[in-house]
Scaffold this active site. Structure first.
Site, PDB file in Angstrom:
ATOM      1  N   ALA A  48      53.046  44.010  32.107  1.00  0.00           N
ATOM      2  CA  ALA A  48      52.674  42.654  31.710  1.00  0.00           C
ATOM      3  C   ALA A  48      53.263  42.285  30.345  1.00  0.00           C
ATOM      4  CB  ALA A  48      51.163  42.537  31.672  1.00  0.00           C
ATOM      5  N   LEU A  57      46.668  56.598  39.819  1.00  0.00           N
ATOM      6  CA  LEU A  57      45.807  57.466  38.997  1.00  0.00           C
ATOM      7  C   LEU A  57      44.659  56.672  38.367  1.00  0.00           C
ATOM      8  CD1 LEU A  57      48.445  59.810  37.338  1.00  0.00           C
ATOM      9  CD2 LEU A  57      47.054  60.220  39.372  1.00  0.00           C
ATOM     10  N   HIS A  61      40.423  58.451   7.128  1.00  0.00           N
ATOM     11  CA  HIS A  61      39.757  59.652   7.617  1.00  0.00           C
ATOM     12  C   HIS A  61      38.277  59.364   7.818  1.00  0.00           C
ATOM     13  CE1 HIS A  61      38.654  63.839   8.058  1.00  0.00           C
ATOM     14  NE2 HIS A  61      37.669  63.625   7.195  1.00  0.00           N
TER      15      HIS A  61
HETATM   16  C1  FAD Z   1      46.420  47.208  39.996  1.00  0.00           C
HETATM   17  C2  FAD Z   1      47.419  46.871  38.936  1.00  0.00           C
HETATM   18  C3  FAD Z   1      47.166  47.208  37.622  1.00  0.00           C
HETATM   19  C4  FAD Z   1      48.070  46.887  36.626  1.00  0.00           C
HETATM   20  N1  FAD Z   1      47.776  47.228  35.349  1.00  0.00           N
HETATM   21  C5  FAD Z   1      48.642  46.937  34.365  1.00  0.00           C
HETATM   22  C6  FAD Z   1      48.329  47.229  33.018  1.00  0.00           C
HETATM   23  O1  FAD Z   1      47.257  47.753  32.718  1.00  0.00           O
HETATM   24  N2  FAD Z   1      49.236  46.900  32.067  1.00  0.00           N
HETATM   25  C7  FAD Z   1      50.426  46.311  32.368  1.00  0.00           C
HETATM   26  O2  FAD Z   1      51.219  46.046  31.467  1.00  0.00           O
HETATM   27  N3  FAD Z   1      50.760  46.010  33.644  1.00  0.00           N
HETATM   28  C8  FAD Z   1      49.883  46.302  34.642  1.00  0.00           C
HETATM   29  N4  FAD Z   1      50.199  45.951  35.927  1.00  0.00           N
HETATM   30  C9  FAD Z   1      51.494  45.288  36.182  1.00  0.00           C
HETATM   31  C10 FAD Z   1      51.416  43.803  35.821  1.00  0.00           C
HETATM   32  O3  FAD Z   1      50.399  43.196  36.588  1.00  0.00           O
HETATM   33  C11 FAD Z   1      52.746  43.131  36.077  1.00  0.00           C
HETATM   34  O4  FAD Z   1      53.762  43.812  35.366  1.00  0.00           O
HETATM   35  C12 FAD Z   1      52.724  41.683  35.599  1.00  0.00           C
HETATM   36  O5  FAD Z   1      51.717  40.960  36.255  1.00  0.00           O
HETATM   37  C13 FAD Z   1      54.079  41.006  35.855  1.00  0.00           C
HETATM   38  O6  FAD Z   1      54.014  39.695  35.416  1.00  0.00           O
HETATM   39  P1  FAD Z   1      54.935  38.558  36.045  1.00  0.00           P
HETATM   40  O7  FAD Z   1      54.641  37.346  35.249  1.00  0.00           O
HETATM   41  O8  FAD Z   1      56.329  39.017  36.144  1.00  0.00           O
HETATM   42  O9  FAD Z   1      54.435  38.361  37.558  1.00  0.00           O
HETATM   43  P2  FAD Z   1      53.036  38.273  38.278  1.00  0.00           P
HETATM   44  O10 FAD Z   1      51.914  38.600  37.398  1.00  0.00           O
HETATM   45  O11 FAD Z   1      53.184  39.042  39.546  1.00  0.00           O
HETATM   46  O12 FAD Z   1      52.899  36.725  38.615  1.00  0.00           O
HETATM   47  C14 FAD Z   1      53.734  36.078  39.515  1.00  0.00           C
HETATM   48  C15 FAD Z   1      53.037  34.812  39.992  1.00  0.00           C
HETATM   49  O13 FAD Z   1      53.986  34.031  40.704  1.00  0.00           O
HETATM   50  C16 FAD Z   1      53.343  33.416  41.786  1.00  0.00           C
HETATM   51  N5  FAD Z   1      54.376  33.053  42.759  1.00  0.00           N
HETATM   52  C17 FAD Z   1      55.210  33.862  43.448  1.00  0.00           C
HETATM   53  N6  FAD Z   1      56.071  33.148  44.199  1.00  0.00           N
HETATM   54  C18 FAD Z   1      55.773  31.852  43.981  1.00  0.00           C
HETATM   55  C19 FAD Z   1      56.312  30.634  44.447  1.00  0.00           C
HETATM   56  N7  FAD Z   1      57.370  30.602  45.278  1.00  0.00           N
HETATM   57  N8  FAD Z   1      55.744  29.481  44.026  1.00  0.00           N
HETATM   58  C20 FAD Z   1      54.688  29.482  43.179  1.00  0.00           C
HETATM   59  N9  FAD Z   1      54.149  30.604  42.690  1.00  0.00           N
HETATM   60  C21 FAD Z   1      54.690  31.770  43.078  1.00  0.00           C
HETATM   61  C22 FAD Z   1      52.375  34.467  42.286  1.00  0.00           C
HETATM   62  O14 FAD Z   1      51.328  33.874  43.037  1.00  0.00           O
HETATM   63  C23 FAD Z   1      51.893  35.055  40.960  1.00  0.00           C
HETATM   64  O15 FAD Z   1      50.735  34.400  40.521  1.00  0.00           O
HETATM   65  C24 FAD Z   1      49.282  46.232  36.954  1.00  0.00           C
HETATM   66  C25 FAD Z   1      49.553  45.874  38.277  1.00  0.00           C
HETATM   67  C26 FAD Z   1      48.635  46.175  39.256  1.00  0.00           C
HETATM   68  C27 FAD Z   1      48.925  45.766  40.671  1.00  0.00           C
END
Ligand code: FAD
Length: 467
Positions: A322, A187, A446
């Site tokens: 995030a 969306l 307000h």
């Molecule tokens: C288009 C889009 C919009 C979004 N908008 C929002 C939003 O507005 N608000 C919100 O809260 N969430 C949003 N999200 C979701 C949010 O991006 C994720 O919930 C968040 O990034 C998760 O964080 P994380 O640290 O778990 O993993 P990630 O951000 O996915 O990071 C994981 C990292 O690990 C690295 N990695 C993986 N495997 C390995 C390995 N073996 N060795 C070294 N590095 C590795 C990857 O390269 C990556 O950089 C959105 C997602 C998308 C796709």
């Protein structure tokens, strides 16, 4: 002797925040990241670039359709898509560079390459040239996030059939965009391209958009998006996408089965969800267990079944957000430093950054009904709010759900301009176990949009004044 106290694999909001907190608490910390830049999905291809395009396209829409009603005459705005994309790239660069700066500031070693867990206490990092280094560490955190969920039978080429990543990079406005999946990402990105001139059709398997969100919210919100020109095919599934001339033929069937229909598209965006990412991590060999949905299994202290190996963020259960990943990162770092880290999963706000925004915290009416909880509702529409009228932002409402006996607030749902900012007063209130009376008796400035939240609370506790 271990080289590190902690090695975090992945530098998304879960991983990099965990590393900073751990370093602040005195742990010798390193991060491993396979992407060239830090910040993970969120900063590189998720939250941040999508919000840059959402804001820019919203301004484009305002200039084209909103200004005149405020007595501002401007000629029809012209889209400069390369410049809009440059804005997005600049925002991403500033954010990922900010994370690099924070790593240096907190004396966290950054190892660029793919991390693999060899065994408890050992992480192998292989760089782009294939050179491998082994890091020794007391603790390992898996924060490898998630990846796009594929749609069976549909190949994503990131050019015509795109995931969210490709949808953030299109070099021209598609005439017809079909979005598969009426969740948050579909969306938001559908809204971007709709505002920039695409005809957008959203195909959703369920009979409502925004999946688990409050039914009242999703019904009203869908009507608002329809008014903005978006089309919806609910209870429907895309079963095939084929090239047809320069365009695409998209086969859509009723979710329950039945006659197929073919709709044309220039671009198809597949946004049916995300799945945990654990490829190449060596979890099998390290003996780390996954659950039935491929998520790393953890206990309430983020520990996997192997001592010294932990996991947080999108790669474990819970909402793929995030801020949920960040809070888990902080809690885990505190636990590893001997403190009492904790995340309250009952109070995690969710926001859809469309126009109007949708924001929600706590239970929906459907969840309360299913759990047999007796509740009372207060609802206040923005069309009765002075500030909303002044800004021409009268679409939407605030709704407060409170326990019928104790008056404790159980859920707050807002559709409206700035809902994503307003939701936090409800989150703080709920974190402290507050009641709708507490919220209603708190003096609100307000004229503000937030007065609608206060009025909704007043509606739950006694009676709204202004409706
Ligand atoms: C288009 C889009 C919009 C979004 N908008 C929002 C939003 O507005 N608000 C919100 O809260 N969430 C949003 N999200 C979701 C949010 O991006 C994720 O919930 C968040 O990034 C998760 O964080 P994380 O640290 O778990 O993993 P990630 O951000 O996915 O990071 C994981 C990292 O690990 C690295 N990695 C993986 N495997 C390995 C390995 N073996 N060795 C070294 N590095 C590795 C990857 O390269 C990556 O950089 C959105 C997602 C998308 C796709």
């Amino acid at each position: 002797m271990s080289q590190y106290d902690l090695v975090v694999i992945g530098t998304g909001p879960g991983g990099y925040v965990c590393a900073i907190k751990a370093a602040q608490l005195g742990l010798k910390t390193a991060v491993v990241e396979k992407r060239a830049t830090l910040g993970g999905t969120c900063l590189n291809i998720g939250c941040i670039p999508s919000k840059a395009l959402l804001h820019a396209s919203e301004m484009f829409e305002e200039a084209g359709h909103g200004f005149e009603k405020l007595g501002i005459k401007v000629s029809k705005p012209k889209l400069d898509l390369p410049a809009m994309m440059e804005h997005k790239t600049g925002v991403v660069d500033a954010n990922v560079n900010g994370v690099s700066f924070l790593m240096k500031k907190n004396k966290i070693d950054v190892h660029t390459g793919t991390g693999k867990i060899l065994e408890k206490g050992k992480v192998e990092v292989t760089d782009a040239d294939g050179k491998a280094t082994v890091l020794e560490t007391k603790n390992i955190v898996i924060a490898t996030g998630s990846d796009v969920m594929p749609l069976p039978g549909v190949e994503i080429d990131e050019k015509q059939v795109v995931s969210s990543t490709g949808a953030l990079e299109l070099d021209k406005v598609p005439g017809k965009l079909v979005v598969v999946g009426g969740g948050v990402i579909g969306l938001e990105l559908g809204s971007v391209w709709n505002r920039l001139g695409s005809e957008v059709t959203v195909v959703e398997f369920m009979d409502k958009i925004l999946g688990p969100m409050d039914g009242d919210v999703s019904k009203n919100f869908q009507r608002m998006l329809k008014k903005q020109g978006m089309e919806f095919k609910l209870s429907s599934k895309v079963t095939g996408v084929e090239k047809k001339g320069k365009g695409l033929a998209v086969t859509v069937e009723p979710a329950k089965g039945g006659d197929a229909q073919v709709i044309e598209a220039d671009i198809v965006l597949v946004a049916i969800g995300r799945r945990p990412y654990t490829e190449g991590l060596g979890l099998d060999k390290a003996g780390v267990t996954l659950d039935e949905r491929g998520r790393v299994k953890i206990d309430t202290h983020y520990k996997t079944n192997v001592d010294g190996i932990y996991a947080i963020g999108d790669v474990v259960a819970g909402p793929m957000l995030a801020h949920k990943a960040e809070d888990e990162g902080v809690a885990l770092a505190e636990i590893l430093a001997g403190q009492a880290g904790h995340v309250n999963y009952d109070v995690i706000p969710g926001v859809v950054y469309t126009q109007p925004e949708v924001a929600s915290v706590g239970k929906t009416e459907e969840e309360l009904k299913a759990a047999g909880v007796e509740y009372k509702t207060g609802k206040f529409v923005f069309s009765a709010n002075g500030r909303a009228r002044a800004m021409n932002k009268t679409d939407g409402f605030a709704k407060v759900l409170a326990d019928a006996k104790t008056d404790r607030v159980l859920g707050v749902h807002i559709v409206g301009f700035g809902a994503g900012e307003m939701i936090h007063e409800a989150a703080v209130l709920m974190e402290f176990g507050g009641s709708s009376e507490d919220l209603a008796r708190t003096c609100h400035a307000h004229p503000t949009m937030s007065e609608a939240v206060k009025e909704a609370a007043l509606g739950a506790f006694a009676k709204s004044i202004h409706s």
